[in-house]
Every structure is written in C-alpha cells, then in structure tokens.
Design an enzyme around this catalytic site. Structure first.
Site, PDB file in Angstrom:
ATOM      1  N   HIS A   1       0.797  -1.238   0.000  1.00 31.04           N
ATOM      2  CA  HIS A   1       0.000   0.000   0.000  1.00 31.04           C
ATOM      3  C   HIS A   1       0.821   1.275   0.000  1.00 31.04           C
ATOM      4  O   HIS A   1       0.249   2.362   0.010  1.00 31.04           O
ATOM      5  CB  HIS A   1      -0.920   0.046   1.222  1.00 31.04           C
ATOM      6  CG  HIS A   1      -2.001  -0.969   1.199  1.00 31.04           C
ATOM      7  ND1 HIS A   1      -3.245  -0.728   0.652  1.00 31.04           N
ATOM      8  CD2 HIS A   1      -2.038  -2.237   1.636  1.00 31.04           C
ATOM      9  CE1 HIS A   1      -3.990  -1.796   0.768  1.00 31.04           C
ATOM     10  NE2 HIS A   1      -3.287  -2.740   1.363  1.00 31.04           N
TER      11      HIS A   1
ATOM     12  N   LYS B   1      -8.044  13.325   5.174  1.00 28.23           N
ATOM     13  CA  LYS B   1      -7.161  12.157   5.139  1.00 28.23           C
ATOM     14  C   LYS B   1      -6.230  12.225   6.342  1.00 28.23           C
ATOM     15  O   LYS B   1      -6.153  13.263   6.994  1.00 28.23           O
ATOM     16  CB  LYS B   1      -6.353  12.121   3.841  1.00 28.23           C
ATOM     17  CG  LYS B   1      -5.665  13.430   3.477  1.00 28.23           C
ATOM     18  CD  LYS B   1      -5.060  13.391   2.089  1.00 28.23           C
ATOM     19  CE  LYS B   1      -6.023  13.683   0.968  1.00 28.23           C
ATOM     20  NZ  LYS B   1      -6.315  12.544   0.134  1.00 28.23           N
ATOM     21  N   ARG B   2      -5.521  11.141   6.603  1.00 30.62           N
ATOM     22  CA  ARG B   2      -4.509  11.150   7.659  1.00 30.62           C
ATOM     23  C   ARG B   2      -3.588  12.352   7.471  1.00 30.62           C
ATOM     24  O   ARG B   2      -3.340  12.758   6.337  1.00 30.62           O
ATOM     25  CB  ARG B   2      -3.614   9.913   7.532  1.00 30.62           C
ATOM     26  CG  ARG B   2      -4.076   8.704   8.236  1.00 30.62           C
ATOM     27  CD  ARG B   2      -2.989   7.651   8.297  1.00 30.62           C
ATOM     28  NE  ARG B   2      -2.450   7.205   7.037  1.00 30.62           N
ATOM     29  CZ  ARG B   2      -1.164   7.272   6.719  1.00 30.62           C
ATOM     30  NH1 ARG B   2      -0.273   7.787   7.550  1.00 30.62           N
ATOM     31  NH2 ARG B   2      -0.732   6.808   5.556  1.00 30.62           N
TER      32      ARG B   2
ATOM     33  N   LYS C   1       1.189  13.949   2.147  1.00 33.41           N
ATOM     34  CA  LYS C   1      -0.159  14.280   1.680  1.00 33.41           C
ATOM     35  C   LYS C   1      -0.330  15.799   1.554  1.00 33.41           C
ATOM     36  O   LYS C   1      -1.261  16.291   0.966  1.00 33.41           O
ATOM     37  CB  LYS C   1      -1.207  13.684   2.617  1.00 33.41           C
ATOM     38  CG  LYS C   1      -1.187  12.141   2.638  1.00 33.41           C
ATOM     39  CD  LYS C   1      -2.222  11.566   3.583  1.00 33.41           C
ATOM     40  CE  LYS C   1      -2.100  10.068   3.793  1.00 33.41           C
ATOM     41  NZ  LYS C   1      -2.789   9.249   2.771  1.00 33.41           N
TER      42      LYS C   1
ATOM     43  N   THR D   1      -8.265   6.919  -1.912  1.00 32.18           N
ATOM     44  CA  THR D   1      -9.627   6.435  -2.173  1.00 32.18           C
ATOM     45  C   THR D   1     -10.639   7.547  -1.901  1.00 32.18           C
ATOM     46  O   THR D   1     -11.723   7.559  -2.486  1.00 32.18           O
ATOM     47  CB  THR D   1      -9.961   5.200  -1.299  1.00 32.18           C
ATOM     48  OG1 THR D   1      -9.481   5.442   0.031  1.00 32.18           O
ATOM     49  CG2 THR D   1      -9.306   3.946  -1.831  1.00 32.18           C
TER      50      THR D   1
ATOM     51  N   LYS E   1     -14.143   8.855  -3.894  1.00 33.79           N
ATOM     52  CA  LYS E   1     -15.433   9.127  -3.239  1.00 33.79           C
ATOM     53  C   LYS E   1     -15.919  10.537  -3.562  1.00 33.79           C
ATOM     54  O   LYS E   1     -17.095  10.755  -3.857  1.00 33.79           O
ATOM     55  CB  LYS E   1     -15.296   8.965  -1.718  1.00 33.79           C
ATOM     56  CG  LYS E   1     -15.015   7.536  -1.290  1.00 33.79           C
ATOM     57  CD  LYS E   1     -14.565   7.450   0.172  1.00 33.79           C
ATOM     58  CE  LYS E   1     -13.941   6.083   0.441  1.00 33.79           C
ATOM     59  NZ  LYS E   1     -13.197   6.038   1.710  1.00 33.79           N
TER      60      LYS E   1
HETATM   61  C1  H2P Z   1      -2.829   3.759   2.250  1.00 36.50           C
HETATM   62  C2  H2P Z   1      -2.195   4.560   1.101  1.00 36.50           C
HETATM   63  C3  H2P Z   1      -3.266   5.094   0.151  1.00 36.50           C
HETATM   64  C4  H2P Z   1      -4.107   3.923  -0.349  1.00 36.50           C
HETATM   65  C5  H2P Z   1      -4.649   3.110   0.823  1.00 36.50           C
HETATM   66  C6  H2P Z   1      -5.393   1.864   0.369  1.00 36.50           C
HETATM   67  C7  H2P Z   1      -1.767   3.178   3.171  1.00 36.50           C
HETATM   68  O1  H2P Z   1      -3.790   4.536   2.962  1.00 36.50           O
HETATM   69  O2  H2P Z   1      -1.415   5.618   1.585  1.00 36.50           O
HETATM   70  O3  H2P Z   1      -2.683   5.765  -0.926  1.00 36.50           O
HETATM   71  O4  H2P Z   1      -5.189   4.398  -1.109  1.00 36.50           O
HETATM   72  O5  H2P Z   1      -3.581   2.672   1.669  1.00 36.50           O
HETATM   73  O6  H2P Z   1      -4.633   1.135  -0.529  1.00 36.50           O
HETATM   74  P1  H2P Z   1      -3.712   5.773   3.962  1.00 36.50           P
HETATM   75  O7  H2P Z   1      -2.580   6.615   3.578  1.00 36.50           O
HETATM   76  O8  H2P Z   1      -5.021   6.490   3.793  1.00 36.50           O
HETATM   77  O9  H2P Z   1      -3.574   5.199   5.344  1.00 36.50           O
END
Ligand code: H2P
Length: 822
Positions: free
Chosen positions: A364, A556-557, A562, A664, A668
């Site tokens: 991820h 978002k976080r 970001k 994501t 949305k």
């Molecule tokens: C993470 C990634 C996102 C990705 C999501 C799901 C870890 O989420 O950074 O880019 O869309 O996984 O695959 P997040 O940063 O929101 O914790």
C-alpha cells in the site's frame, strides 16, 4: 399468486414495527414509554438482525455444501464505520424501516447517530478492507475477513486551543448489536518458550516448540451483508484473553492483584489499535498482536478445511486463498509453514508449495516505514520457532533463486535477504511477503509500476509474473447510495436502480452534462448537501460558513507527503492577497480539513495547530468580508466523511507525485460530484483519465520530475528567495500574527520547509498549485461550466467501484468462483 422466493425480503412496515417493539421489550428489557434513543436503535438493529442471521446461516450452509475456494482477507485494520444504515440499504430495508420508525414517532437518521463508529483502522488501508468485504459479499464470493477485536479503535480527537488531544475511543462500551461472540471457536495461541529437536522412532528429526505462555483468542463475528441481501459473509475479529486468567493459589495467599496480572497482560494484546508511524512504541506488543491474530486465523482456516477434507492436504491450496493486507499479517506465512511441517508432518517442500500457492500480498505504500522490520533478538524471544523457519525460507531462497541468477553477488544477496545485517539484525517482512506469495499487487497503475521498478526490481526479475496491479475502489453503496440519498434518487430516475451494482451505468449521464435542467437538478442536490454540512460545521465548531461559498475539502490522515501544509501555505497566500486588496477577485471559499495525526508525529500535530490558529485569525477578520473561511473538523472518521463528501465542491488530492499509492477519498469525492485539484499521483491519474483531464485541475511535478529534481539536488531556499509570496508566507510563521503574544509557535513548519529540506517538495509545487486554484475559481464563476464538470466527474467514476477491484483480484490473483446463495 406468485410465491415469494426464499431470499426475498419478507418484512413489510407493520411487521418491522412489531419486531422492533418486540425487541425493545424482550431484548432491551424496556418499553415504548421510557426507551432512550439508544434503546430504540438497538431494538431496530435486533429486528434487522433477524433477517441478517437467517441469511448468514443460509450462506454458511451453501458454502459448506459447495466447498469452493474461499478468500481469507487478513488485515490488522477494518475501518467499518457505522453499520445500521449500510445494513438496511443492503437488505433493501431502509425505506420501510424509515417509515416504520416514523409511525413510532422516531427518526431513522437520528437513531443512526446513536451508533459509535467502528474505527478499527487508521485511514485508507483499513477503509479499503471494509469496502472489499462489502464487495465480496455483494458479488457472492465465499470470503472471510480476519482481524483484531481492538477494545479501543483509533483515538478520539479533541481540539483544545487548536491542538490535537487524543482520547480513548470506546466503541463498544455499551455493547454493539452487530457483533456475535463465538465461544465455540476459541483458539489457543502459544508464545515465547524454546524449541526442542526431537528424533522420532523412524529416525526423522522433528522440531517441538515448547511455549512459555498461551493466550486465548475469542472470535467476534460481524455479519457482512452483501447488497441485495443474498450473501452474508463474516468479519471475524479476535479478542485476546488469558487462558488461565485467575490464579487461585496466589489469590488465597493474599496476592489479590498479582492473581490478575496474567489476565491483564493477555488482554493488552487486543487492547489498542496502533496509530501509524509510532513504530518505536511497544514493538514487542505489536509483533505479538500480529502473530496473535494471524495464528488464530490460520487455526480457524485449518479447522474449517479439516472438517471437509480431514488430513488430506492435497486440496488445501485449491480451497484456500489468503490475502495479506500490507506487511502486518506477514507472520501468517511462517505460521502456516510451522503448522504444516511441525504439526501436520508435511515435508518442507510440500508445505512450501502449499504456502506459496495460498498467499498473496498487497503493498500500500513505498514509504520505508511501512515495510516493517523486526529485530532478530525480538523474534528469537517471542517466536523462536518462526525465526528458524524464516532462516530456512531465506537460505533456500538465496541458494535456489538468487545464486543462480547473480552468481557470487553478495551485494544482491544482502539486498534481497529476509535478514538485514547490521548492529541490530532485522527480519524484513516486505521481503518475506514477496518471497512467500504467488502474487504481489500495488493499488493503482503508477504505484504498481513503482513497486516493480523502484521497490522490488530484482524480485521482478526473478518472478516476472508475480508483481501486478489492482487499482483500488470504493463501495458505491456506502459512498453514494447511503451517504447521498438525493443524488442516488436522481440516478435511480435517470439510469434505473441497477447502478449500485453496475456503477458504469452512470456513464450514460454524461450526455446530460450540458443539459441546463439536469445541471440545475444536480447542483440543487449539491446545494442541499452543503446546507446540511453548514449545520454540522456550526454544531461541531461554532463557525458560520455560507453554502454560497466553494467548499474545498481535504480529508485524510495527516502526513507531510499528503501535504496539508501546502494547502495551508496557499490559504495564507490568499489571505495575504485579500488583506492587500479587499476587492481581490475570488469567489468566497471555505477550506475544510478533517485529519488525525499519529500521536508521536510532532510536525503533523504542529500542522494541525497551525491550521487551527490560521483559521481563528482568518475567520474573525472582518476586513476580508467573509471571502475566506477555514474549518478544521475535529475527530475525522467514517461517519463524518459521509457528511463531508456529498458536500464537496473541490477535492484536494495534492500529494507529492510518487508518494500516494492510490488514495480512495479522491474516488469518493469525484463520485459525489467534486472536482479534483490534484497532482499526477496514485489513482488521481486514472481519475483524470476517466473524467478527462480538462475536468480536473491537475498541477505540479510528475513522478519523473520529482525524481529528477531530487537527483539534481533540491534546495527549497531557491523557491523561498525567488517567489516573494512564498517568502512572505513562510516568514509569517515566525511572527505572532496567528498566535498573539507567542511568536515562533508555528515556526517548526517553516523550519521543516526550509532547513529540513522540504522532503515533499511543497515549495516546488506551490506556484503551480496556486495557479490551479485560480483555474478552479474561474470555472466556478461560470455555473454551467462548473455543473458540467461536476456531472462528468460523478458519471465517469464507474471504474472505481470496489466490485471492479474485487473482480480484478479474482481474475488476476485469487481464482475464485462466485457461489450464489439460493
Ligand atoms: C494507504 C495509502 C493510500 C491507499 C490506501 C489503500 C496506506 O492509505 O497511503 O494511498 O489508497 O492505503 O490502498 P492511507 O494513507 O489512507 O492510510
């Protein structure tokens, strides 16, 4: 008269009313006269559960009978949010329930507000897991989600004088009607101890792990209702308990507290969800957490397999697929090896063949902090047998795969080895995942390319077909049907009611994008959603905003990559422009943030503080005539996202190119008619492809340009001195303009952007970002143009249905057959 099919929804309004009242009395033990809103909510859930359990049983019977391959989705996080409205929608009971409750003088959406969020995750990764299990059930795939039954989910965020304060989240303090405890499926998990080598009668050698402690894993099942209500799968979450939790001897000898110590220690394992980035804290506990839920899940999978196939493991890999959501569940690989070799007496080669075919891994992020590493000494103490197994996997990998390809190349061996040498030797879970999985996927096209080219290039050479892509998606049931009922109704009218399953159908709406009457309908809905959000903002923060303004949202976080700080710099620049020229031409804008910072991430918390301090000053400055407002919504979570997303005009997706794996929230917001201001990063690229780049405000350095700039040597001071606006804004942080009497309180942000090297190139992208915002402003000032772009964005997001992601996983990785429940 046609008889109803078994799966038809059998409840009408009167029956549902009767059932709710029955449960109010017999399940909740109260009566209509004195029941609280919460009791009514629980009674409603209990009435709905009658339907859910019936379908759950039928699903399980069907799966048992068909005995087809099933997917087991192992994830340390499931960010489920609330379940009431989702379950009602998926059972097609929402409307009837709304009416039944209205008859009883109650309001369904008010009751839904009684439900605490199930916040068992940090952000996108956990929410993705929740969307995926929704889609798996909707598409009738046999699937189980496995995770941890955290007593406390992600912390509740309070804002005090602008600063984030973390409070415990107690999502199930007063009981949760959607979960079922399954004492009949409790598992016992070994930990610590030592490994003995035993020689058997037939002369072969066997390893026996003598555990130093055992922990009990108690499963809690959350039914996962697919849309249409046919398949109800489960999410099984493990809670830790002590096996022998009460020592009577110690108790009788007067050690009242000591007698409970073991119980307290064991329960600590599933006590809290670890926020990201705090990797130093409680390392041992975190490793145990991971092992605990993986070992419980593997035992559970074994038990179910053996029920159908006994000790014949020749079908195991045909029946079982296990997806590792990030590296957190990696330990499941050596655990399955241990069970097969040590407990089931399979030969190593056979066991490895099974493991390899069973496991697949989703990456991820490329950020190094997410590719977990555990100190060897820690492993040795907590999981001594697993360390031996990992050494064996590693030595076979190095000699069978690496040596033949790069003979005598020790540098490559050191790079690909599961063990990292150094002062503290470490186990690299990322490498173990790639070596032990038959497929490894990234989560958007560009990310998967970078996984191949930058992260695991040598692995890609060894196994050219292993690394692949599955672009993320979101469930349109929660993220449009449930959260945006007016837009959902409009789409029902225009394209029919099938779109929650076939989101591509919305494409036919593009032909109305120029239609003035349709534009009016579409934008009236957006306006209503914004008006609702105005109320929420007022109630949560006391800030007055106008629905006339552009609602510009970043949720978002909080993380430097970001780039919430880039958004803040631009807000401050706008404020300066307005102060310099009160007639500065811009449409009124409300910038809205929702974000939690990992408790140990100091700069992220400073950014939250800075946003709040700038907000205070800007929102109360009459000189700028309300043209600019800044809102930080406290305690961002799924249920808040459901209110923010339908009201967004502009979606901020501004990560440094190459750093956001997918995103994501971007999907949305676009689905709900927001226009993306974004970099060419993650799934933004695919969103722009679908919607057309002219309908997004794309800006900034590309992945290759970021790499090139970094390779050349990036100096943020170049931008500081060359751009007077950047300089003025950064210097503002050192004054007490936003923190009267306390200069320097915001200086850490300036320092990170200049002396800290601006790792995420905010200054390099500032000018392009500012230009993109001007473009947004010009577009918005032409209402018909804006409506057209908003409609096209919403109508072209079909690709980002999580059902499509799941079908991609099925086709590229899992090879499942759907199993219709009759
Ligand atoms: C993470 C990634 C996102 C990705 C999501 C799901 C870890 O989420 O950074 O880019 O869309 O996984 O695959 P997040 O940063 O929101 O914790």
């Amino acid at each position: 008269m046609a008889t109803k099919k078994k799966t038809d929804i059998l409840l009408d309004k009167e029956q549902l009313k009767a059932s709710i009242i029955r449960h109010l009395r017999s399940t909740l033990g109260t009566s209509e006269e004195k029941a609280s809103q919460e009791s009514w909510w629980k009674a409603t859930a209990a009435a709905v559960n009658e339907q859910v359990y019936e379908r759950l049983t039928r699903t399980q019977q069907t799966h048992l009978k068909q005995d087809t391959r099933a997917i087991h989705y192992l994830s340390a996080e499931f960010l489920m949010g609330r379940l009431t409205s989702n379950n009602l929608h998926n059972l097609s009971l929402y409307k009837v329930c709304d009416e039944a409750l209205a008859d009883l003088g109650l309001n369904l959406s008010d009751l839904c507000e009684c439900e605490p969020d199930m916040a068992l995750g940090n952000g996108g990764l956990g929410r993705l897991a929740a969307c995926f299990i929704d889609s798996l059930a909707t598409l009738s795939y046999p699937a189980i989600g496995y995770g941890i039954h955290y007593e406390h989910g992600l912390f509740r965020q309070e804002i005090q004088d602008g600063r984030q304060i973390e409070r415990p989240d107690s999502w199930r303090e007063y009981g949760n009607p959607w979960e079922i405890c399954r004492p009949e499926s409790v598992q016992e998990i070994p930990l610590y101890g030592y490994v003995e080598t035993v020689f058997c009668d037939d002369g072969h050698m066997k390893k026996v792990w003598h555990a130093g402690r055992k922990i009990k894993g108690v499963p809690w099942d959350i039914p996962v209702v697919g849309f249409g209500g046919h398949t109800v799968n489960i999410l099984r979450l493990w809670e830790s308990r002590a096996s022998e939790f009460f020592d009577w001897d110690v108790f009788n000898a007067g050690g009242y507290l000591d007698s409970q110590a073991e119980k307290a220690q064991a329960e600590t394992i599933s006590k809290v969800l670890y926020p990201n980035d705090e990797t130093e804290a409680g390392k041992e506990l975190r490793l145990i957490q991971q092992y605990f839920f993986c070992a419980c899940s593997i035992k559970d999978i074994m038990r179910r397999y053996k029920r159908a196939h006994g000790n014949d493991f020749s079908h195991f890999a045909d029946q079982i697929a296990i997806q590792l959501n990030d590296t957190h569940p990696t330990i499941a690989i050596p655990e399955l090896m241990r069970v097969l070799v040590d407990e089931e007496d399979l030969q190593w080669e056979k066991a490895w063949d099974i493991c390899y075919r069973v496991f697949a891994y989703t990456n991820h992020t490329l950020l190094p902090e997410a590719l977990e590493k555990w100190a060897v000494y820690l492993f040795e103490r907590v999981l001594p047998r697993h360390l031996e197994i990992i050494y064996e996997i590693n030595s076979r990998f190095l000699s069978e795969k690496v040596e033949p390809m790069w003979p005598g190349n020790d540098a490559i061996k050191a790079k690909l080895s599961i063990i990292e040498e150094g002062d503290v030797r470490k186990v690299r879970m990322g490498n173990l995942c790639v070596i032990g999985s038959n497929k490894v996927n990234g989560v958007a096209e560009v990310h998967s390319r970078l996984v191949k080219e930058d992260l695991f290039p040598e692995f890609d050479q060894i196994w050219p077909d292993k690394l692949c892509n599955v672009t993320n998606g979101v469930t349109p049931r929660r993220w449009l049907l449930a959260c945006n009922p007016e837009l959902a109704a409009l789409y029902d009218e225009v394209v029919g009611k099938e779109w929650p399953l076939k989101l591509d159908l919305l494409r036919s709406v593009v032909k109305f994008a120029d239609d003035k009457a349709f534009q009016k309908q579409f934008m009236t809905i957006k306006r209503h959603n914004k008006e609702k959000l105005v109320e929420v903002i007022k109630a949560e923060t006391g800030i007055d905003v106008s629905a006339e303004a552009i609602f510009d949202i970043q949720i978002k976080r909080l993380h430097e990559y970001k780039r919430q700080q880039l958004n803040l710099l631009h807000i401050m620049a706008l404020y300066r422009r307005l102060l310099a020229d009160p007639d500065y031409d811009m449409h009124p804008r409300v910038f809205i943030f929702g974000s939690k910072a990992a408790p140990g991430y100091k700069l992220a918390k400073d950014i939250i503080y800075a946003i709040n301090k700038v907000a205070e000053r800007v929102n109360n400055d009459v000189r700028i005539k309300g043209k600019l407002k800044v809102v930080f919504m406290p305690n961002y979570r799924v249920s808040l996202a459901e209110k923010l997303i339908p009201a967004a005009d502009v979606s901020e997706q501004i990560s440094t190119a190459g750093y956001e794996a997918s995103g994501t929230g971007n999907m949305k917001m676009a689905l709900n008619g927001a226009i993306t201001i974004g970099t060419l990063d993650g799934a933004n690229i695919e969103i722009a492809e679908e919607a057309g780049e002219e309908n997004c405000a794309i800006f900034g350095l590309t992945v290759d340009e970021v790499k090139a700039l970094k390779a050349r040597g990036y100096n943020p001071y170049d931008f500081y001195y060359a751009n007077s606006e950047i300089k003025a804004v950064l210097d503002w942080f050192d004054t007490d303009y936003f923190t009267p009497g306390r200069p320097g309180e915001l200086s850490s942000i300036k320092r990170a952007l200049l002396d800290g090297g601006d790792t995420y190139l905010a200054l390099a992208d500032f000018a392009a970002y500012s230009e993109a915002h001007r473009k947004i402003d010009t577009w918005y000032c032409d209402p018909s143009l804006w409506a057209k772009k908003a409609i096209i964005n919403s109508a072209t997001m079909g690709k980002f249905n999580s059902d499509r992601s799941i079908e991609d996983y099925v086709a590229r990785i899992w090879g499942l057959k759907s199993c219709k429940v009759g």
